[in-house]
Each structure stands twice: as structure tokens, then as C-alpha cells.
Design a protein around this motif. Structure first.
Motif, mmCIF file in Angstrom:
data_model
loop_
_atom_site.group_PDB
_atom_site.id
_atom_site.type_symbol
_atom_site.label_atom_id
_atom_site.label_comp_id
_atom_site.label_asym_id
_atom_site.label_seq_id
_atom_site.Cartn_x
_atom_site.Cartn_y
_atom_site.Cartn_z
ATOM 1 N N MET A 218 -10.616 12.506 -50.793
ATOM 2 C CA MET A 218 -11.770 13.071 -51.469
ATOM 3 C C MET A 218 -13.073 12.745 -50.774
ATOM 4 O O MET A 218 -13.956 13.584 -50.670
ATOM 5 N N THR A 389 -8.041 20.084 -54.128
ATOM 6 C CA THR A 389 -9.283 19.951 -54.892
ATOM 7 C C THR A 389 -9.027 19.167 -56.174
ATOM 8 O O THR A 389 -8.278 19.610 -57.037
ATOM 9 N N ASP A 390 -9.640 17.995 -56.269
ATOM 10 C CA ASP A 390 -9.591 17.165 -57.489
ATOM 11 C C ASP A 390 -8.169 16.979 -58.016
ATOM 12 O O ASP A 390 -7.932 17.031 -59.228
ATOM 13 N N ASN A 393 -7.415 14.514 -60.824
ATOM 14 C CA ASN A 393 -7.806 14.867 -62.185
ATOM 15 C C ASN A 393 -6.595 15.465 -62.906
ATOM 16 O O ASN A 393 -5.895 16.321 -62.349
ATOM 17 N N TYR A 396 -5.748 19.134 -62.800
ATOM 18 C CA TYR A 396 -5.280 19.762 -61.562
ATOM 19 C C TYR A 396 -4.106 19.040 -60.910
ATOM 20 O O TYR A 396 -3.644 19.471 -59.856
ATOM 21 N N ASP A 429 -15.134 22.975 -54.690
ATOM 22 C CA ASP A 429 -15.739 21.795 -55.303
ATOM 23 C C ASP A 429 -16.715 22.180 -56.404
ATOM 24 O O ASP A 429 -16.839 21.468 -57.405
ATOM 25 N N SER A 432 -14.488 23.705 -59.507
ATOM 26 C CA SER A 432 -13.551 22.819 -60.210
ATOM 27 C C SER A 432 -14.097 22.259 -61.524
ATOM 28 O O SER A 432 -13.439 22.388 -62.569
ATOM 29 N N TYR A 436 -12.780 23.274 -65.325
ATOM 30 C CA TYR A 436 -12.329 22.149 -66.156
ATOM 31 C C TYR A 436 -12.974 22.198 -67.538
ATOM 32 O O TYR A 436 -12.318 21.968 -68.555
ATOM 33 N N LYS A 508 -21.443 16.400 -55.431
ATOM 34 C CA LYS A 508 -20.093 16.437 -56.009
ATOM 35 C C LYS A 508 -19.216 15.296 -55.513
ATOM 36 O O LYS A 508 -18.348 14.809 -56.239
ATOM 37 N N ARG A 509 -19.417 14.854 -54.275
ATOM 38 C CA ARG A 509 -18.586 13.799 -53.712
ATOM 39 C C ARG A 509 -19.226 12.423 -53.801
ATOM 40 O O ARG A 509 -18.665 11.453 -53.301
ATOM 41 N N SER A 512 -18.471 10.122 -59.753
ATOM 42 C CA SER A 512 -17.171 10.378 -60.383
ATOM 43 C C SER A 512 -17.199 11.749 -61.057
ATOM 44 O O SER A 512 -18.271 12.319 -61.306
ATOM 45 N N PHE A 513 -16.032 12.265 -61.368
ATOM 46 C CA PHE A 513 -15.926 13.603 -61.952
ATOM 47 C C PHE A 513 -16.725 13.706 -63.253
ATOM 48 O O PHE A 513 -17.477 14.658 -63.467
#
Length: 657
Positions: A218, A389-390, A393, A396, A429, A432, A436, A508-509, A512-513
Motif C-alpha cells: 500500500m 486496491t485496499d 479492508n 475488498y 484509490d 474505493s 465503501y 489517500k496513502r 488510515s482508511f
């Protein structure tokens, strides 16, 4: 990631059937952080570097690396033997037979010369396969400089596993002219954009950027700074780095339109030093609840006080159960003044429109797609990116996950919506988190379309949006802390290209999500000013200033430190700090015109770089100052303590003294 023994080179190419022309070796595919390398070596590991053919980083052609006996002696002690050192030293190497001269040519006991090759997948152009059913399988690699490497014969097993392994890293497609030839697909858009942004073929930078920048782990995606950090090396065995000043000059020269004033006339600064005053204390409130949201709806489902809702979301974000509805407003899919019935009709129309576009690519036959290279390229990139991608999570994770199918279908449909841009790496990215939250294909698509309207320039080939943002960020940071800017410039880091990843995919990176969900919804309120994301960059950099300067970080240290911040930044702290910076600037009576324009602040104060022609009676702010009006809900400070709404309004007043 792949290893196979029993892979032979037929050095005589079948011309000397009476001789033993088979050279046994081991084939490996090796993945390091920024490189995927194919390496074949004979079982006899002793190599004579005088036989190497080297494609130097400053040349597109293969040239022989020859050494005198004296050079061999002097270099022998310094030459690293590890794979890593070889990767730094060469882009592509292969062995060839060296003609006998004075009896000192390197040979095996049986008179055969040794062969070996090592190349990066970025240099691979095509792979030729043998005819089916014709003995053991073999492959011939052809590189981009039209060098054909020796055929590899798989005496144990076949080459299918190798092809499958390579397809995880590059997109391969059957040549329309030769069914036995697999062509490496060239990436469009973003890879071309990187080429425009950092066009430095001399030192191999493009080879790293044109290769898939979106690697499995990631934290690696779009680490442009890592590519820069790893690329500006001398292509000699001593593995020395180019001087930082030269690296910075190369970057400056190769970003067209990136004019960040670092060295002006002595004693002159583009933005003069201005005392912004002390940063105010800023508090955060609790997230907007579903109950609070419902209380602000009238009987027809219209939002009563849009400004209040936006202020509340900016100050505290949203509870997760509310995001599915509220994000549609924040992203512009639902108009803020729409009724419930109007939104239902809109969704019905948008659903029909979405599935018409989806049907366009779904109905393309295999024969049609063979004649549509752009669609094939888009599909290939999407399939590759969706699968990584993710994936940690739960939405996904796992194989055959329905979330991945939706991610794929939405991105393919977006190619139909905007075929000129199509799909560019990084878009997955951005989609996602939206998918979600929405948990609905159609709603996620139209929210993504709205988000891409904001981000479109980041992904265009000329990358004008990225250039503009880097220049604007430099302007803001210079006003905020000219001393820190001067230090960065003294370390050849004044171009702030280490912020590239932050801007490209909106942090995004870096977080955290769950933190990204909070950060994005705050930014989407468009409060308290334009380009608040640039103030977030300033807040992060200012937070790290002390360590960078106290420890005298140089060019390489700064790059390394900024990259290692990923997943370590406190989102609530940075939001507070960025808001405090915005208040500092908006309260400034002598704000430079350039800064006013970046933040969307219209000031009547005349500064050296502007002449608004307004009366000098005071500063008028066109930004949403209503943000700092009293909010009647509890607020939570960054340390978790509660303050009253009245206290918050007092500490955050924007009224000029």
C-alpha cells in the motif's frame, strides 16, 4: 517471486550439432521495492564482468563494457557483489562471446563461453514463444532497444508459470501480426504524464516511472520521491549519488511550467516577511449525528440551513451511518436545495444513464476489443489495479469479492463516461472509499464522477493541476515560514516534490482508511477557504519542521523522512492545525495578493505584490467567515476535552482587531 532451474541456453544455436552447446542455468524473477528484474545465470556462478554488455542509464543502446587488466584490479575491491548493487549499476545486461585474443579469453573447460543476462521489466518490449507441440518450450525476450536475448529453453516443465508471473507486473497482449509474440502494453495517461513531469531519461528516472508505479504494498504507490531518490545515481560500481544541487536542478529543468522562485536577486524575496501573529487554539466538535441531520430537514426533505450543516461537518465530520446520504450532497450528486422527491427522480434518471453506459463496454465483443487498443489498455490497467486496491479492508478482501467486481465495473463505465481521460492509475484509490460508503454501484459511480470533476487535472497528461498546486503550496509555505522555506532551499528541496503523492490522490496513502473518510468529508465542505488541502500540506510540513531543521536533514534525509510519515499522522491534530493556519492568514491585514487568490480571500489591504484599488478602511474577507459563528453543539478539543460553543466562537472569531 519466481525461480526455475533446468532452463538452458543453446549457445551454438543449433549450428554445431556435434558439440555440447547446452548451458544449464537458473531463471529468477526478483522483486525489490522499485524494480522487478528477470535474471538468468549459469549454474557456474563465477562471472567475468569483462564479458558484460551494459545498457547504460545515459544511453538507449547496448554498449560493451570493456576493462583493461589494470582497471579490473582497481575496481575489483570496490565492486559490490549483491543483486542490489547490480540493479543500481545497470539497466540491462547480457553476456556475449568474447573473441579469443592473446589467449586470455574467459572460457569453460569445454571451450564454451559463459552467458548471462539481467534486465528490468521496464525495458521489456516483447516475448516470442515457440510453436505449440514443438518439443520443449522456449522464450526469447526482446528489449525496447531491439536487443534480442538468447532463447531460454525450459527442459523441466514449460514456460506458462513464468508468463503468469510476468503478467502480475506487466500487461501482455498477443501481437495482431504474430500469434507467437506477446507484446508488452504501454501505459497511457499517467505514465505519459509522469514522462512530461519528470522527463529525465539520462539517469533512468523514466524507466522507473513508466513502469507500473502502483505496486502491491500500500505505501509504495506513486512514491515519486522514492523513484527520484533511487534514480539519480551514477551508473558506475561505486554507487555514488549525484550532488543534491544537481538533482534539484534536473528536477527543476524537467518540470515544464514549475516556476518556484528559489534564487532571486540577493536580499529580495517574492513574498516579504509578514507577521501573521500567533496561531489561535482550535477545537473540533463531535461528528454530526443522524438525529442532528434529520432535525435540519423540512417536511419535503430539504435541508433548512446548508451553511450550518457544512460548518458542522467541517468542525466534526459525520457519523458513519450518515455518510451514505450526506456524501451525495457534499460531492454535488444531490443539489443542496433539492427535495426528497426530486432526489428520487434524479436517482432514477441517473440509474438509467449509468446502465446505458455500462452496456456500451459490456456489449463489446472480443473481436471488437482486438481492434480497440485503448479499451484493452484501460481494461488491463483496471483489472490489475482493482486486484490490489485496499485488499486489507474487509469490504475488498478475499477472492471473488463482490466489492472488487463493483470497483471494476464502475471504473470501466467511467471510461465510457470520459473516454478521453479513460482510466489512469490512482483513480481506484479515489473510488474505493466512495464505494465503501455508498454500498451501491450507481450512487458510487455518480459520486465518483463528481469527485473526478475536482481531481481531473491531476490525471491529465500535462498534469497542469499538479504543477499549479506545487507552486501554490510553495507560495503559502513561504508566507507561513520563510525560514523553513530557506532551509529547504539550502538542501535543494524547495520544489516540494516530496508532496507530490499527497496532492495526486488527496492524502489517500498518508492516513488510515477511516481517517481518510473523515479528512475527505471535511475537505468537501470547501471550508474555511479555497484550497484547504494545501493548508493541510502546510500543517504537516510545519509539524515536521523542528525535527528536519534540528537534525540538519539533507536532501536525502528529507525525502526519507517525509515518505516515512505515511500512516503516522494524527488526522484530528492536522485538521486543527490547518484550520489555525487558515485563521492566521485570513486575519492578516497585509496578505499578499498571490496568497489571497490561492485561498479565495479578497482583501482591501494593498501589499507590495498587489494593487486592488480598494479603500484602506479595513480587510474584507470573501471566504465563508460564517464558519466561525457560534455553533450550538458541544465541541471537543484535539486533546479530547469539551469546551462550550461560546468558548469556541470567542477563540475563533475572525473579526479584525
Amino acid at each position: 517471486v519466481y525461480e526455475q532451474d533446468g532452463v538452458f541456453i543453446h549457445s551454438s544455436c543449433g549450428k554445431n550439432d556435434d558439440q555440447d552447446s547446452l548451458i544449464a542455468g537458473i531463471l529468477r524473477v526478483i522483486e525489490k521495492e522499485n524494480e522487478v528484474v528477470v535474471d538468468w545465470r549459469p549454474l557456474d556462478e563465477t562471472l567475468d564482468t569483462s564479458n558484460i554488455l551494459c545498457a547504460g542509464k545515459d544511453s538507449s543502446s547496448v554498449v560493451e563494457w570493456t576493462q583493461t587488466p589494470k582497471e579490473k584490479c582497481s575496481r575489483g575491491a570496490d565492486r559490490p557483489s549483491s543483486y542490489e548493487a547490480e540493479w543500481d549499476m545497470v539497466t540491462t545486461v547480457s553476456f556475449k562471446k568474447k573473441p579469443h585474443s592473446n589467449g586470455d579469453a574467459t572460457t569453460h573447460a569445454n571451450g564454451e563461453s559463459k552467458w548471462s543476462f539481467l534486465f528490468s521489466l521496464t525495458d521489456l518490449k516483447s516475448i516470442k514463444q515457440n510453436k505449440k507441440g514443438m518439443g520443449w518450450s522456449y522464450l526469447v525476450f526482446c528489449l525496447k532497444d531491439d536487443v534480442k536475448l538468447p532463447a531460454l529453453h525450459f527442459h523441466r516443465g514449460d514456460s506458462k508459470l513464468l508468463i503468469k508471473c510476468l503478467e502480475k507486473h506487466v500487461a501482455l497482449d498477443e501481437s495482431p501480426d504474430h500469434e507467437r509474440v506477446l507484446l508488452v502494453k504501454t501505459q497511457k495517461s499517467l505514465s505519459q504524464s509522469f514522462e512530461n513531469l519528470l522527463d529525465e531519461p539520462s539517469y533512468g528516472l523514466l524507466q522507473k516511472l513508466k513502469r507500473d508505479p502502483y505496486t502491491v504494498t500500500m505505501g509504495r504507490f506513486s512514491k515519486v520521491t522514492n523513484y527520484i531518490f533511487d534514480s539519480f545515481r551514477l551508473s558506475d560500481p561505486s554507487n555514488q549519488r549525484r550532488p543534491p544541487s544537481e538533482m534539484a536542478d534536473l528536477i527543476h529543468d524537467t518540470i515544464p511550467g514549475l516556476k518556484i522562485n528559489q534564487q532571486e536577486e540577493p536580499g529580495f524575496e517574492v513574498i516579504t516577511r509578514i507577521d501573521l501573529g500567533k496561531q489561535p487554539e482550535v477545537s473540533r466538535r463531535e461528528p454530526v449525528s443522524a438525529e442532528e441531520w434529520a432535525k435540519n430537514m423540512d417536511s419535503e426533505g430539504r435541508i433548512i440551513d446548508v451553511d450550518y450543516i457544512k460548518r458542522s461537518i467541517f468542525k466534526g465530520g459525520l457519523c458513519h451511518t450518515l455518510r451514505k446520504e450526506a456524501w451525495k450532497f457534499l460531492l454535488g450528486y444531490f443539489p443542496w436545495n433539492s427535495s426528497k422527491e426530486e432526489r428520487a427522480n434524479l436517482q432514477k434518471r441517473k440509474t438509467d444513464e449509468y446502465f446505458r453506459m455500462k452496456l456500451q463496454w459490456k456489449s463489446v465483443s472480443e473481436e471488437q476489443e482486438k481492434r480497440n487498443s485503448r479499451l484493452r489498455d484501460y481494461r488491463s490497467l483496471i483489472e490489475k489495479d482493482v486486484n490490489r486496491t485496499d485488499r486489507t479492508n474487509k469490504f475488498y478482501e478475499g477472492e471473488d469479492n463482490p466489492g472488487l467486481i463493483l470497483l471494476h465495473d464502475i471504473l470501466m463505465t467511467y471510461c465510457m463516461y470520459d473516454f478521453d481521460l479513460g482510466y489512469v492509475q490512482g483513480m481506484s484509490d479515489l473510488l474505493s472509499p466512495v464505494l465503501y460508503v455508498m454500498e451501491n454501484e450507481v450512487d458510487a459511480f455518480w459520486c465518483f464522477v463528481s469527485y473526478m470533476d475536482q481531481m481531473h487535472q491531476n490525471f491529465e497528461e500535462q498534469m497542469q493541476g499538479m504543477k499549479t498546486q506545487l507552486i501554490q503550496l510553495s507560495t503559502l509555505l513561504r508566507l507561513l515560514d520563510s525560514g523553513f522555506c530557506s532551509y529547504l532551499e539550502s538542501q535543494d528541496s524547495g520544489y516540494l516534490y516530496f508532496c507530490f503523492r499527497w496532492l495526486l490522490i488527496r492524502f489517500k496513502r498518508e492516513f488510515s482508511f477511516q481517517d481518510i473518510l473523515r479528512l475527505w468529508e471535511v475537505m468537501w465542505t470547501e471550508l474555511p477557504c479555497q484550497n484547504f488541502h494545501l493548508l493541510l500540506c502546510c500543517a504537516i510540513l510545519e509539524s515536521e519542521k523542528q525535527q528536519i531543521m534540528d537534525k540538519h536533514y539533507d536532501f536525502n534525509d528529507i525525502l526519507k523522512h517525509i515518505n516515512e510519515l505515511s500512516m503516522k499522522i494524527d488526522v484530528e491534530y492536522i485538521l486543527c492545525k490547518a484550520e489555525a493556519i487558515s485563521m492566521q492568514m485570513m486575519n492578516c491585514k497585509e496578505l499578499p495578493q498571490a496568497v489571497s487568490e490561492i485561498l479565495g480571500i479578497e482583501s482591501s489591504s494593498v501589499t507590495p505584490d498587489s494593487d486592488t484599488g480598494e479603500d484602506e478602511s479595513g480587510a474584507e474577507l470573501s471566504c465563508p467567515t460564517s464558519l466561525y459563528q457560534s455553533v450550538s453543539t458541544p465541541v471537543i478539543a484535539a486533546n479530547g476535552t469539551q469546551d462550550s460553543a461560546q468558548q469556541m466562537s470567542e477563540t475563533q472569531s475572525l473579526t479584525p482587531a
